[in-house]
Design a protein around this motif. Structure first.
Motif, PDB file in Angstrom:
ATOM      1  N   LYS A 286    -100.903  -0.492  53.793  1.00 35.13           N
ATOM      2  CA  LYS A 286     -99.436  -0.489  53.830  1.00 35.13           C
ATOM      3  C   LYS A 286     -98.944  -0.165  55.239  1.00 35.13           C
ATOM      4  N   ALA A 287     -97.670  -0.387  55.471  1.00 32.39           N
ATOM      5  CA  ALA A 287     -97.089  -0.021  56.754  1.00 32.39           C
ATOM      6  C   ALA A 287     -96.920   1.492  56.834  1.00 32.39           C
ATOM      7  N   PRO A 288     -97.159   2.081  57.982  1.00 31.27           N
ATOM      8  CA  PRO A 288     -96.900   3.518  58.142  1.00 31.27           C
ATOM      9  C   PRO A 288     -95.445   3.842  57.824  1.00 31.27           C
ATOM     10  N   GLN A 289     -95.222   5.049  57.307  1.00 35.57           N
ATOM     11  CA  GLN A 289     -93.878   5.509  56.957  1.00 35.57           C
ATOM     12  C   GLN A 289     -93.547   6.763  57.750  1.00 35.57           C
ATOM     13  N   ARG A 290     -92.394   6.767  58.379  1.00 38.54           N
ATOM     14  CA  ARG A 290     -91.935   7.955  59.103  1.00 38.54           C
ATOM     15  C   ARG A 290     -91.559   9.040  58.106  1.00 38.54           C
TER      16      ARG A 290
ATOM     17  N   GLU B 245    -103.388   9.050  55.208  1.00 41.32           N
ATOM     18  CA  GLU B 245    -103.640   9.437  56.582  1.00 41.32           C
ATOM     19  C   GLU B 245    -102.301   9.824  57.213  1.00 41.32           C
TER      20      GLU B 245
ATOM     21  N   TYR C   2     -95.329   6.317  74.987  1.00 43.37           N
ATOM     22  CA  TYR C   2     -95.560   7.057  73.745  1.00 43.37           C
ATOM     23  C   TYR C   2     -97.054   7.225  73.548  1.00 43.37           C
TER      24      TYR C   2
ATOM     25  N   PHE D  42    -100.427  10.805  60.960  1.00 48.07           N
ATOM     26  CA  PHE D  42    -100.579  10.856  62.403  1.00 48.07           C
ATOM     27  C   PHE D  42     -99.276  11.255  63.085  1.00 48.07           C
TER      28      PHE D  42
ATOM     29  N   PHE E 155    -100.063   8.705  70.595  1.00 53.37           N
ATOM     30  CA  PHE E 155    -100.274   9.006  69.187  1.00 53.37           C
ATOM     31  C   PHE E 155    -101.467   9.937  69.005  1.00 53.37           C
TER      32      PHE E 155
ATOM     33  N   SER F 223     -92.801  12.891  66.241  1.00 50.76           N
ATOM     34  CA  SER F 223     -92.613  12.307  64.913  1.00 50.76           C
ATOM     35  C   SER F 223     -93.937  12.275  64.179  1.00 50.76           C
TER      36      SER F 223
ATOM     37  N   TYR G  79     -96.064  10.454  60.690  1.00 53.95           N
ATOM     38  CA  TYR G  79     -96.094   9.283  59.842  1.00 53.95           C
ATOM     39  C   TYR G  79     -97.147   9.453  58.758  1.00 53.95           C
TER      40      TYR G  79
ATOM     41  N   HIS H  54     -99.556   7.235  56.226  1.00 53.16           N
ATOM     42  CA  HIS H  54    -100.100   5.876  56.188  1.00 53.16           C
ATOM     43  C   HIS H  54    -101.072   5.740  55.041  1.00 53.16           C
TER      44      HIS H  54
END
Lengths: 115, 110
Positions: free
Chosen positions: B44-48, B87, B99, B89, B101, B36, B38, B40
């Motif tokens: 803010k919160a990371p977004q998929r 960013e 998992y 990742f 990263f 996956s 993301y 970022h």
């Protein structure tokens, strides 16, 4: 649309226990895996562990001896406890929904460990 | 287990395409299609933006695409826009049931 909101203490002294809670709003709590992740300046993102309703928690082997992840389905919340913290545990901690990918994420909590 | 390897930074001009690679091993990216990506933005919160290597969640632009070859995954962003500056990742499930990263790649839109 499900949202995660997290809270907990942001400043700890070495040897104390980090405690964070994540609330799940607007979606189902069961049938998903609930995860804690942290981001440190030095090591980047690190998966801490996960829990699913009705199953045991599963942890990163590198943190397993100090971590407890629990959940309260009645409140749609899950929590992280990390014991015996040191400066190297200083990080932004995130909660997230899984499994296999992470979405959504909580807003993040900066936790600083300093004497 | 070491992190997945990503370039620290990439850049491109508006309208161009860029590709970010994510290097793993046979124990993670090479073992499963649970890769996956993301996005970022600071504070803010990371977004998929991608999951299962190439699948896009609802609402994510089709300018984002993903692929995998062996132990390496890639994210391509076409038609770069200023709002893509962030960013990025990668993440992968591992054969240990954990998992891992990537270190993150800062994208600059020139």
């Amino acid at each position: 649309q499900v949202q995660l909101q997290q809270w907990g203490a942001g400043l700890l002294k070495p040897s104390e226990t980090l405690s964070l809670t994540c609330g799940v709003y607007g979606g189902s709590f069961t049938g998903y895996v609930w995860t804690w992740i942290r981001q440190t300046p030095g090591k980047g993102l690190e998966w801490i562990g996960q829990i699913e309703h009705g199953r045991s928690a599963y942890y990163n082997p590198s943190l397993k001896s100090r971590v407890i992840i629990s959940l309260d389905a009645s409140k749609s919340q899950f929590s992280l406890d990390l014991g015996s913290v040191t400066a190297s545990d200083t990080a932004v901690y995130y909660c997230a929904r899984g499994p296999f990918w992470f979405d959504p994420w909580g807003q993040g909590t900066l936790v600083i460990v300093s004497s | 287990q070491s992190a997945l390897t990503q370039p620290a930074s990439v850049s491109g001009s508006p309208g161009q395409s860029i590709t970010i690679s994510c290097f793993g091993t046979r124990a993670d990216i090479g073992a499963y299609n649970y890769v996956s990506w993301y996005q970022h933005h600071p504070g803010k919160a990371p977004q998929r933006i991608l999951y299962d290597v190439y699948k896009r969640p609802s609402g994510v632009s089709n300018r984002f695409s993903g692929s995998k070859s062996g132990g390496t995954a890639s994210l391509t962003i076409s038609g770069l826009q200023a709002e893509d500056e962030a960013e990025y990742f990668c993440a992968s499930y591992t054969d240990g049931g954990t998992y891992i990263f990537g270190g993150g790649t800062k994208l600059t839109v020139l």
